[in-house]
Write a protein that holds these residues in place. Structure first.
Motif, PDB file in Angstrom:
ATOM      1  N   LYS A  40      -8.257  -9.676   6.414  1.00 40.80           N
ATOM      2  CA  LYS A  40      -6.910  -9.311   6.323  1.00 40.80           C
ATOM      3  C   LYS A  40      -6.472  -8.978   7.800  1.00 40.80           C
ATOM      4  O   LYS A  40      -5.540  -9.422   8.095  1.00 40.80           O
ATOM      5  CB  LYS A  40      -6.686  -7.733   5.510  1.00 40.80           C
ATOM      6  N   SER A  41      -7.149  -8.255   8.669  1.00 33.87           N
ATOM      7  CA  SER A  41      -6.906  -7.857  10.130  1.00 33.87           C
ATOM      8  C   SER A  41      -6.798  -9.062  10.901  1.00 33.87           C
ATOM      9  O   SER A  41      -6.038  -9.328  11.634  1.00 33.87           O
ATOM     10  CB  SER A  41      -7.832  -6.694  10.745  1.00 33.87           C
ATOM     11  N   THR A  42      -7.797 -10.222  10.677  1.00 41.19           N
ATOM     12  CA  THR A  42      -7.781 -11.389  11.439  1.00 41.19           C
ATOM     13  C   THR A  42      -6.576 -12.210  11.223  1.00 41.19           C
ATOM     14  O   THR A  42      -5.756 -12.584  12.274  1.00 41.19           O
ATOM     15  CB  THR A  42      -9.173 -12.304  10.879  1.00 41.19           C
ATOM     16  N   PRO A  80      -1.182  -2.289  14.497  1.00 41.35           N
ATOM     17  CA  PRO A  80      -2.473  -2.751  14.289  1.00 41.35           C
ATOM     18  C   PRO A  80      -3.440  -1.895  13.540  1.00 41.35           C
ATOM     19  O   PRO A  80      -3.039  -0.793  13.501  1.00 41.35           O
ATOM     20  CB  PRO A  80      -3.067  -3.049  15.806  1.00 41.35           C
ATOM     21  N   GLU A  81      -4.751  -2.160  13.317  1.00 40.69           N
ATOM     22  CA  GLU A  81      -5.715  -1.281  12.510  1.00 40.69           C
ATOM     23  C   GLU A  81      -5.908  -0.364  13.571  1.00 40.69           C
ATOM     24  O   GLU A  81      -5.876   1.148  13.356  1.00 40.69           O
ATOM     25  CB  GLU A  81      -7.185  -2.175  12.194  1.00 40.69           C
ATOM     26  N   MET A  82      -5.970  -0.424  14.934  1.00 37.51           N
ATOM     27  CA  MET A  82      -6.356   0.626  15.824  1.00 37.51           C
ATOM     28  C   MET A  82      -4.797   0.369  16.806  1.00 37.51           C
ATOM     29  O   MET A  82      -4.874   0.023  17.398  1.00 37.51           O
ATOM     30  CB  MET A  82      -7.426   0.358  16.846  1.00 37.51           C
ATOM     31  N   LEU A 156       2.055  -4.105   9.111  1.00 42.53           N
ATOM     32  CA  LEU A 156       1.218  -2.926   8.944  1.00 42.53           C
ATOM     33  C   LEU A 156      -0.355  -3.131   8.598  1.00 42.53           C
ATOM     34  O   LEU A 156      -0.325  -3.638   7.273  1.00 42.53           O
ATOM     35  CB  LEU A 156       1.857  -1.778   8.220  1.00 42.53           C
ATOM     36  N   ASP A 157      -1.418  -2.821   9.377  1.00 41.97           N
ATOM     37  CA  ASP A 157      -2.494  -3.128   9.143  1.00 41.97           C
ATOM     38  C   ASP A 157      -3.095  -1.864   8.434  1.00 41.97           C
ATOM     39  O   ASP A 157      -3.481  -0.880   9.201  1.00 41.97           O
ATOM     40  CB  ASP A 157      -3.292  -3.744  10.317  1.00 41.97           C
ATOM     41  N   GLU A 158      -3.423  -1.872   7.292  1.00 41.24           N
ATOM     42  CA  GLU A 158      -3.945  -0.701   6.422  1.00 41.24           C
ATOM     43  C   GLU A 158      -3.371   0.587   7.127  1.00 41.24           C
ATOM     44  O   GLU A 158      -4.087   1.681   7.579  1.00 41.24           O
ATOM     45  CB  GLU A 158      -5.481  -0.430   7.010  1.00 41.24           C
ATOM     46  N   PRO A 159      -2.006   0.833   6.754  1.00 43.06           N
ATOM     47  CA  PRO A 159      -1.325   2.084   7.399  1.00 43.06           C
ATOM     48  C   PRO A 159      -1.557   3.427   6.836  1.00 43.06           C
ATOM     49  O   PRO A 159      -1.450   4.420   7.438  1.00 43.06           O
ATOM     50  CB  PRO A 159       0.121   1.601   7.143  1.00 43.06           C
TER      51      PRO A 159
HETATM   52 MG    MG Z   1      -9.139  -4.769   8.649  1.00 42.68          MG
END
Ligand code: MG
Ligand code: ADP
Length: 375
Positions: A40-42, A80-82, A156-159
């Protein structure tokens, strides 16, 4: 709005994302749903131009994310995730800084920063240092920075990861608000979250898109469990024989039940509708049906099945077989082409030889005629 075509990302021998294609339409909320490590993040990092793909294209509003990066990136806000939050800045300083980075017109900056703070309910926190905020507030600041520049799409990555239940509800509320003005793509490994806020679900497993659609359509298309529970009045032996004679039935167990009835559990071929036949045949033998239940799967069953290692490994094997087949086909075509060229060359050489022999013969005849004429 967004078109992703045949996207792949390889790390060493390992595909983080493999051959991903999908389209995102304006005005909906999309959910990338998949277990940790699914890719997902990629995918999001490639879509937003953070990292490059090994193969494939991403087009945002007609702009290629690599070739027309500036135009493409203007259309996207990314959390992003971070989140890249500067811990030693105040909320307002940080948002002003982001507005400057995103090249928001100077005259517009103050208004925009105030607006996104209002929308994410952080106006009261604007003077606080980011490092002193709770995780929930930090996430709101992350959301606020994604909204600056008023992009059409917000990714939104894993908000909600790492938030407590109350904060999760608040962030979900914010996402629902975002939907009114933006297309939203979010990722999550939690089914209930995606099912609750997203119009379209994209299930990702081991870098592959294994299913997509609205929750309703996924249930309709993949929700059949291909099993039927049936209660009928009749003898165990006769019912068993009738059911097993029906085209499409894979297996059946019949047990005696109260009142001269039998309980049956039937498993059938997923491409067949056996209920019509089942009813007709039983009733024609005066076996009456008291209960018939076509079992269906829950969204959770579907998710677990599609992201199960065994299922994805089956897809991988099929992919590998297809790739091998295509490779063999190409090799065969190459061989055939080579053979045809060789044949052509041999033919041409033969033609040349024939031509030479003919010319030699003609010269001999000519010389002999000349000799005769001289005499
Ligand atoms: Mg991820
Ligand atoms: P998700 O966001 O769905 O949890 P990721 O996109 O972070 O998944 O990761 C997908 C896969 O790619 C994982 O197997 C992960 O270990 C691998 N991966 C991600 N980033 C890198 C990297 N920089 N180097 C090597 N492998 C990576």
């Amino acid at each position: 709005m967004i078109k992703v075509s045949n996207l792949s990302k390889k790390y060493g021998d390992h595909y983080a994302v493999k051959n991903l294609s999908f389209e995102i339409e304006k005005g909906k909320v999309y959910g990338f749903l998949g277990p940790n490590g699914a890719g997902k993040s990629t995918t999001m990092n490639i879509m937003t131009g953070y990292i490059a793909a090994s193969a494939g294209d991403v087009e945002i509003d007609g702009h290629d994310i690599l070739k027309e990066a500036e135009e493409a990136k203007k259309c996207i806000g990314y959390l992003p995730e971070m989140p890249p939050l500067y811990q030693d800045m105040t909320v307002k300083e940080y948002l002003d800084f982001v507005a400057e980075l995103k090249k928001v017109a100077k005259s517009d900056r103050k208004k925009q920063v105030e607006e996104v703070m209002k929308k994410t309910f952080i106006t009261d926190m604007q003077g606080r240092l980011i490092k002193n905020l709770s995780k929930g507030y930090k996430q709101r600041v992350g959301l606020a920075q994604a909204m600056i520049g008023n992009p059409d799409v917000i990714i939104l990555d894993e908000p909600t990861v790492g938030l407590d239940p109350k904060q999760i509800i608040e962030i979900r509320e914010l996402i629902r608000e975002l939907k009114k003005e933006h297309t939203v793509i979010l990722s999550s490994h939690i089914l209930s979250e995606v099912a609750e806020v997203c119009d379209e679900i994209m299930i990702i497993a081991k870098g592959r898109l294994v299913a997509s659609g609205s929750a309703e359509n996924l249930l309709k298309e993949l929700g059949s469990s291909n099993t039927i529970e049936l209660t009928a009045k009749g003898s165990k032996k006769e019912v068993n024989e009738i059911i097993k004679s029906i085209d499409g039935v894979k297996s059946c167990t019949v047990d005696n039940a109260a009142g001269g009835c039998v309980e049956c559990f039937i498993s059938y071929d997923d491409k067949k509708e056996i209920r019509d036949d089942l009813c007709k045949k039983l009733v024609s033998k005066n076996i009456y049906i008291y209960r018939l239940l076509n079992n269906s799967k829950s969204l959770e069953d579907i998710f677990l099945e599609l992201t199960d290692d065994a299922y994805v490994e089956k897809i991988e094997r099929e992919e590998a077989a297809k790739e091998a087949e295509e490779k063999a086909k190409k090799e065969a075509e190459k061989k055939a082409k080579k053979a045809s060229i060789a044949e052509q060359i041999i033919d041409e050489m033969k033609d040349d030889e024939d031509e030479n022999e003919k010319t030699d013969a003609e010269t001999t005849v000519e010389t002999e005629t000349d000799k005769k004429e001289e005499e």
